[in-house]
Design a protein around this motif. Structure first.
Motif, PDB file in Angstrom:
ATOM      1  N   VAL A   1      -3.558  73.246  28.032  1.00 17.40           N
ATOM      2  CA  VAL A   1      -4.547  72.501  27.256  1.00 17.40           C
ATOM      3  C   VAL A   1      -5.637  73.476  26.846  1.00 17.40           C
ATOM      4  N   THR A   2      -6.019  73.454  25.567  1.00 15.83           N
ATOM      5  CA  THR A   2      -7.064  74.375  25.112  1.00 15.83           C
ATOM      6  C   THR A   2      -8.430  73.876  25.511  1.00 15.83           C
ATOM      7  N   ASP A   3      -9.447  74.762  25.360  1.00 15.06           N
ATOM      8  CA  ASP A   3     -10.828  74.365  25.633  1.00 15.06           C
ATOM      9  C   ASP A   3     -11.316  73.401  24.558  1.00 15.06           C
ATOM     10  N   PRO A   4     -12.263  72.521  24.899  1.00 17.84           N
ATOM     11  CA  PRO A   4     -12.807  71.599  23.894  1.00 17.84           C
ATOM     12  C   PRO A   4     -13.631  72.369  22.850  1.00 17.84           C
ATOM     13  N   ALA A   5     -13.900  71.707  21.756  1.00 11.25           N
ATOM     14  CA  ALA A   5     -14.677  72.351  20.680  1.00 11.25           C
ATOM     15  C   ALA A   5     -16.116  72.624  21.122  1.00 11.25           C
ATOM     16  N   GLY A   6     -16.747  73.581  20.429  1.00 12.58           N
ATOM     17  CA  GLY A   6     -18.122  73.927  20.778  1.00 12.58           C
ATOM     18  C   GLY A   6     -18.812  74.615  19.612  1.00 12.58           C
ATOM     19  N   PRO A   7     -19.959  75.273  19.810  1.00 16.02           N
ATOM     20  CA  PRO A   7     -20.653  75.992  18.726  1.00 16.02           C
ATOM     21  C   PRO A   7     -19.860  77.210  18.277  1.00 16.02           C
TER      22      PRO A   7
ATOM     23  N   SER B   1       9.158  76.187  27.356  1.00 15.15           N
ATOM     24  CA  SER B   1       9.490  74.804  27.701  1.00 15.15           C
ATOM     25  C   SER B   1      10.391  74.176  26.640  1.00 15.15           C
ATOM     26  N   LEU B   2      10.067  74.427  25.375  1.00 18.90           N
ATOM     27  CA  LEU B   2      10.872  73.844  24.305  1.00 18.90           C
ATOM     28  C   LEU B   2      12.285  74.413  24.289  1.00 18.90           C
ATOM     29  N   LEU B   3      12.408  75.703  24.517  1.00 17.57           N
ATOM     30  CA  LEU B   3      13.741  76.318  24.547  1.00 17.57           C
ATOM     31  C   LEU B   3      14.549  75.788  25.738  1.00 17.57           C
ATOM     32  N   ALA B   4      13.855  75.582  26.893  1.00 20.79           N
ATOM     33  CA  ALA B   4      14.544  75.021  28.065  1.00 20.79           C
ATOM     34  C   ALA B   4      15.028  73.609  27.767  1.00 20.79           C
ATOM     35  N   LEU B   5      14.193  72.819  27.071  1.00 13.52           N
ATOM     36  CA  LEU B   5      14.612  71.475  26.690  1.00 13.52           C
ATOM     37  C   LEU B   5      15.792  71.524  25.729  1.00 13.52           C
ATOM     38  N   GLN B   6      15.707  72.465  24.771  1.00 18.66           N
ATOM     39  CA  GLN B   6      16.789  72.603  23.795  1.00 18.66           C
ATOM     40  C   GLN B   6      18.108  72.976  24.468  1.00 18.66           C
ATOM     41  N   ASP B   7      18.015  73.743  25.562  1.00 15.82           N
ATOM     42  CA  ASP B   7      19.221  74.240  26.229  1.00 15.82           C
ATOM     43  C   ASP B   7      19.613  73.379  27.427  1.00 15.82           C
TER      44      ASP B   7
ATOM     45  N   ASP C   1      14.117  62.191  17.163  1.00 13.23           N
ATOM     46  CA  ASP C   1      13.009  62.254  16.198  1.00 13.23           C
ATOM     47  C   ASP C   1      11.785  62.912  16.846  1.00 13.23           C
ATOM     48  N   ARG C   2      11.526  62.576  18.117  1.00 13.74           N
ATOM     49  CA  ARG C   2      10.383  63.183  18.805  1.00 13.74           C
ATOM     50  C   ARG C   2      10.578  64.684  18.979  1.00 13.74           C
ATOM     51  N   ILE C   3      11.781  65.094  19.345  1.00  8.78           N
ATOM     52  CA  ILE C   3      12.032  66.520  19.555  1.00  8.78           C
ATOM     53  C   ILE C   3      11.903  67.288  18.239  1.00  8.78           C
ATOM     54  N   THR C   4      12.417  66.697  17.153  1.00  5.76           N
ATOM     55  CA  THR C   4      12.256  67.329  15.834  1.00  5.76           C
ATOM     56  C   THR C   4      10.777  67.452  15.488  1.00  5.76           C
ATOM     57  N   ARG C   5      10.039  66.375  15.740  1.00 11.77           N
ATOM     58  CA  ARG C   5       8.602  66.390  15.469  1.00 11.77           C
ATOM     59  C   ARG C   5       7.906  67.421  16.349  1.00 11.77           C
ATOM     60  N   LEU C   6       8.379  67.548  17.591  1.00 10.23           N
ATOM     61  CA  LEU C   6       7.796  68.499  18.531  1.00 10.23           C
ATOM     62  C   LEU C   6       7.920  69.921  18.013  1.00 10.23           C
ATOM     63  N   TRP C   7       9.077  70.266  17.482  1.00  7.95           N
ATOM     64  CA  TRP C   7       9.257  71.618  16.924  1.00  7.95           C
ATOM     65  C   TRP C   7       8.384  71.814  15.669  1.00  7.95           C
ATOM     66  N   THR C   8       8.218  70.748  14.897  1.00  2.00           N
ATOM     67  CA  THR C   8       7.339  70.839  13.721  1.00  2.00           C
ATOM     68  C   THR C   8       5.901  71.124  14.151  1.00  2.00           C
ATOM     69  N   TYR C   9       5.459  70.400  15.184  1.00  2.43           N
ATOM     70  CA  TYR C   9       4.116  70.648  15.707  1.00  2.43           C
ATOM     71  C   TYR C   9       3.993  72.061  16.250  1.00  2.43           C
ATOM     72  N   PHE C  10       5.034  72.503  16.948  1.00  2.00           N
ATOM     73  CA  PHE C  10       4.970  73.843  17.529  1.00  2.00           C
ATOM     74  C   PHE C  10       4.895  74.904  16.436  1.00  2.00           C
TER      75      PHE C  10
ATOM     76  N   ASN D   1       2.407  67.830  24.450  1.00  2.00           N
ATOM     77  CA  ASN D   1       2.633  67.503  25.869  1.00  2.00           C
ATOM     78  C   ASN D   1       3.223  66.103  26.028  1.00  2.00           C
ATOM     79  N   GLU D   2       2.671  65.156  25.267  1.00  2.00           N
ATOM     80  CA  GLU D   2       3.136  63.778  25.346  1.00  2.00           C
ATOM     81  C   GLU D   2       4.600  63.670  24.880  1.00  2.00           C
ATOM     82  N   LEU D   3       4.891  64.261  23.725  1.00  2.00           N
ATOM     83  CA  LEU D   3       6.263  64.189  23.200  1.00  2.00           C
ATOM     84  C   LEU D   3       7.243  64.912  24.113  1.00  2.00           C
ATOM     85  N   TYR D   4       6.818  66.026  24.640  1.00  2.00           N
ATOM     86  CA  TYR D   4       7.695  66.799  25.530  1.00  2.00           C
ATOM     87  C   TYR D   4       7.997  66.008  26.804  1.00  2.00           C
ATOM     88  N   ALA D   5       6.964  65.395  27.398  1.00  2.00           N
ATOM     89  CA  ALA D   5       7.145  64.674  28.665  1.00  2.00           C
ATOM     90  C   ALA D   5       8.108  63.497  28.491  1.00  2.00           C
TER      91      ALA D   5
END
Length: 426
Positions: A3-9, A33-39, A64-73, A134-138
């Motif tokens: 998880v990245t840091d929240p936004a700031g100045p 993680s995505l490659l492990a899921l793919q395999d 559909d979620r996995i396809t979307r996941l790769w698009t997001y990645f 994270n949500e789609l992967y889980a």
């Protein structure tokens, strides 16, 4: 996945460098993680299987979620590359570069085409995009792990049970346990049909046999639903015990038949003895009720003949329940015969007891020198005539014995009064 840091100045150069280093590591973790899921073996099986039911429906959504996941990645990776290129323009980034980098690293600067709900595109910050991945992967991994767990557990167990079923069917056939002829044969047919259908259902719709664990956050938290399998395994074990019982019958049928014939023969002899005894009682005992002795039940002999026929024809599945029933009935018949003999001979036993009691008192008074007492002799002779005459009236004879006993007791207790002796002549 991170998880990245929240936004700031506006970020300074050090913050940008640290963020890029962290995001680079995060990119590698996400890609791994995505490659492990793919395999994943479960995913490959889901892709190649002819799915049905709930699994087909959920896997279509998961694809559909996995396809979307790769698009997001890909969008996430492109944003990192852009940020890296901006940071690489110059060693000491200008304020304009830092503003642009801050917007890219912390703002909603990542646009992804599509996104559902009729939208043409979606905009994310890198943090929000990672959360969505994270949500789609889980959810995708949870489905894949669950399907793989069912496929890994149930089909192999069903195959082992089916092999045991085949061995049991051959054994059942060898002892005459067949469908339509024996309940265990019908059970084997039903178990066969159930296991065949169960295996087909498990292969095509594994998620229908998955029980999630409440409150579990781990991927694939749950267990395969083995209730149908367990029920059929127990049913097969019951059939196996039934066939073992039939095998036991085959091994000791002759011994049991011989024992049955012996028990029934003893019952017949006892009934014959009771009938003979009844005639003797009626001739020797008067004024008493003597029960009628029934003959041996022909149905048991007929069933015994049927059992012998089953043995000759190796119909062990028919012989087994018949032998168990016959053994119980034969013991009951022997008990009934013995009870009849006891009931019939009861009057003779009473007469024998009275005779013994009379002689015992005679011996007792003789020891006390009263054997020649005329009153005792008179009462003894009267009682003896009644007990040794035929037919004997037991009620009258018992009263005669009691009178003799009372007089003997009086005399043994002390000199008898003249009134007693006079009364004793009556």
């Amino acid at each position: 996945m991170g998880v990245t840091d929240p936004a700031g100045p506006v970020m300074d150069r050090d913050e940008v460098d640290r963020a890029l280093a962290r995001l680079g590591q995060e990119h590698e973790a996400i890609e791994t993680s995505l490659l492990a899921l793919q395999d994943h073996a479960g995913r490959r099986l889901l892709e190649g299987a002819e799915l049905t039911g709930v699994t087909k429906e959920r896997w279509q959504a998961a694809e559909d979620r996995i396809t979307r996941l790769w698009t997001y990645f890909d969008a996430y990776a492109a944003a990192l590359r852009s940020a890296g290129e901006i940071r690489a323009r110059r060693r000491w980034s200008s304020r304009e570069d830092l503003v642009e980098l801050t917007g890219l690293l912390r703002g909603e600067a990542v646009t992804v085409a599509g996104g559902g709900s009729g939208r043409l595109s979606e905009s994310f910050s890198l943090t929000a995009l990672v959360d969505r991945m994270n949500e789609l992967y889980a959810t995708s991994l949870d489905l894949v792990v669950a399907a793989d767990a069912v496929w890994s557990a149930l089909p192999a167990r069903i195959d082992l049970l089916a092999a045991e079923l085949q061995r049991t069917r051959k054994l059942a056939h060898s002892v005459g346990v067949r469908p339509g002829e024996h309940p265990a044969g019908d059970d084997l047919e039903r178990i066969t049909r159930t296991l065949t259908k169960l295996r087909a259902d498990v292969v095509s719709d594994p998620l229908a046999f998955w029980v999630p664990t409440a409150g579990s956050s781990a991927p694939g938290g749950g267990r395969p639903d083995t209730r149908v399998y367990d029920r059929e395994a127990r049913a097969l074990e019951d059939v196996r015990r039934e066939i073992d019982a039939v095998l036991t019958v085959r091994q000791d049928a002759e011994t049991r038949l011989i024992r049955l014939r012996d028990v029934l023969s003893r019952a017949d002899r006892t009934l014959a003895e009771a009938r003979t005894a009844r005639g003797e009682v009626l001739a020797k005992i008067a004024a008493t009720e003597v029960p009628v002795v029934s003959g041996p039940p022909t149905v048991l002999q007929e069933q015994l003949a049927a059992a012998a026929e089953y043995r000759r024809n190796a119909q062990w599945h028919r012989l087994s329940p018949l032998l168990e029933s016959l053994e119980e009935k034969a013991e009951d018949e022997l008990l009934r015969a013995r009870e009849s003999l006891t009931a019939v001979t009861a009057p003779l036993a009473v007469r024998a007891e009275l005779r013994g009691r009379l002689d015992a008192y005679k011996a007792k008074v003789a020891r006390h020198g009263l054997a020649e007492d005329p009153f005792l002799v008179e009462r003894y002779d009267a009682a003896r005539r009644m007990l040794w005459s035929a037919p004997c009236d037991l009620r009258v004879a018992e009263q005669a014995v009691l009178r003799y006993q009372r007089l003997a007791a009086d005399l043994l207790g002390g000199p008898g009064a003249p009134e007693d002796r006079k009364g004793g002549q009556s």
